[in-house]
Design an enzyme around this catalytic site. Sequence first.
Site, short mmCIF file in Angstrom:
data_model
loop_
_atom_site.label_atom_id
_atom_site.label_comp_id
_atom_site.label_asym_id
_atom_site.label_seq_id
_atom_site.Cartn_x
_atom_site.Cartn_y
_atom_site.Cartn_z
N GLY A 1 34.07 34.47 38.72
CA GLY A 1 35.04 34.86 37.72
C GLY A 1 34.39 35.74 36.66
O GLY A 1 33.16 35.81 36.55
N CYS A 2 35.21 36.40 35.86
CA CYS A 2 34.69 37.34 34.86
C CYS A 2 34.00 36.63 33.70
O CYS A 2 32.85 36.96 33.36
CB CYS A 2 35.81 38.24 34.36
SG CYS A 2 37.32 37.37 33.83
N TYR A 3 34.67 35.65 33.09
CA TYR A 3 34.02 34.90 32.02
C TYR A 3 32.74 34.20 32.51
O TYR A 3 31.70 34.29 31.85
CB TYR A 3 34.98 33.86 31.43
CG TYR A 3 36.06 34.40 30.54
CD1 TYR A 3 35.76 35.17 29.42
CD2 TYR A 3 37.40 34.11 30.79
CE1 TYR A 3 36.77 35.65 28.59
CE2 TYR A 3 38.41 34.59 29.97
CZ TYR A 3 38.09 35.36 28.87
OH TYR A 3 39.09 35.83 28.05
N THR B 1 30.68 35.03 34.85
CA THR B 1 29.61 36.00 35.05
C THR B 1 28.90 36.30 33.74
O THR B 1 27.66 36.28 33.67
CB THR B 1 30.18 37.30 35.65
OG1 THR B 1 30.68 37.03 36.97
CG2 THR B 1 29.11 38.38 35.74
#
EC number: 1.2.1.38
Length: 346
Positions: A148-150, A152
């Site tokens: 996921g972005c957060y 990472t």
Amino acid sequence: MIKIAIIGASGYTGVELSRLLCNHPQVEITAVTSRQYAGVALSEVFPNLRGRTSLICENLTIEELCLRADLFFAAVPHKTAMNIVPQLLAAGKKVIDLSADFRLNSAAVYEEWYQEHSAKEFLSQAVYGLPELYREQIAKTQLLANPGCYPTSIILGMAPLLRAGIIKPQSIIADSKSGTTGAGRGAKVGSLFCEVNDGFKAYGVGRKHRHTPEIEQELGKLANTDFNITFTPHLLPISRGILSTIYADLNCEIEADEVQALYEEMYKDEPFVRVLPLGSAPATQYVRGSNYCDIGFAIDQTTGRIIVMSAIDNVVKGAAGQAVQNMNIMCGFAEQEGLEIVPLFP
């Protein structure tokens, strides 16, 4: 040269995959799927791709797709991925799943945060696709769970500290801000211009954001112990970018130059992590459109806390770019292939 297909090409992640892969010398995109835009040229759906692709969006069965490609990017919602991934794997295909369906090791944890999991037997096969931590495993896997972005931004920011054992894991507080692309392309009241413009708000407060168990899972592995964190995401009135500010209590006396050395040593050979000079702070505008993660930190000697700052483009390093980076590793290509993009500024 490898033939690839993008399942779910009409979202922000799908178009970013298309943009990046159009520039990849080792890739041929043979299919892009979209139920909503079936029969419509991809460049008509996304005019930024005009002159770069003649692909038509199609609504294909898995059987039809398997005749077209060897590697699949599943840019589809949670629950949808778990229904199609087993069929692709059974056909001997490689899969990079950009949903959360295979990120969590525990089916029970997944079902607590998402919904019932119908492909639990594949969870143990999936490799968590953070190259900076799992490069060797990524190279050997058939099923990759793209992070996921957060997570990472937070995991890359905290990894050197947890590996070195110089912070108290249970003290971690992650305060993250994201652009609106993180909410997806679907129409939602909360994503409307008048709801977002000139505003700034927290959401998913009080352990309600679904990225929480993913972050805890990976930070726990780094620390060799299970623990909980406080994670609060915020919505910024910008299109793309994440800035995570992460706080933790130090458990020893340490100087800033020693911490800087920890970061530089861990990431010295990483092509997409830029450790900033001591005293510098990252910003979203300096990673925009790129696969970079910029990291900086400061130590508050009065409180005994370290403050880590991590900036990524949520659609690139936080999604499509990292997926392409993982594809390169899985296929034996140069890791930077198709991703050597200078960030867009201003």
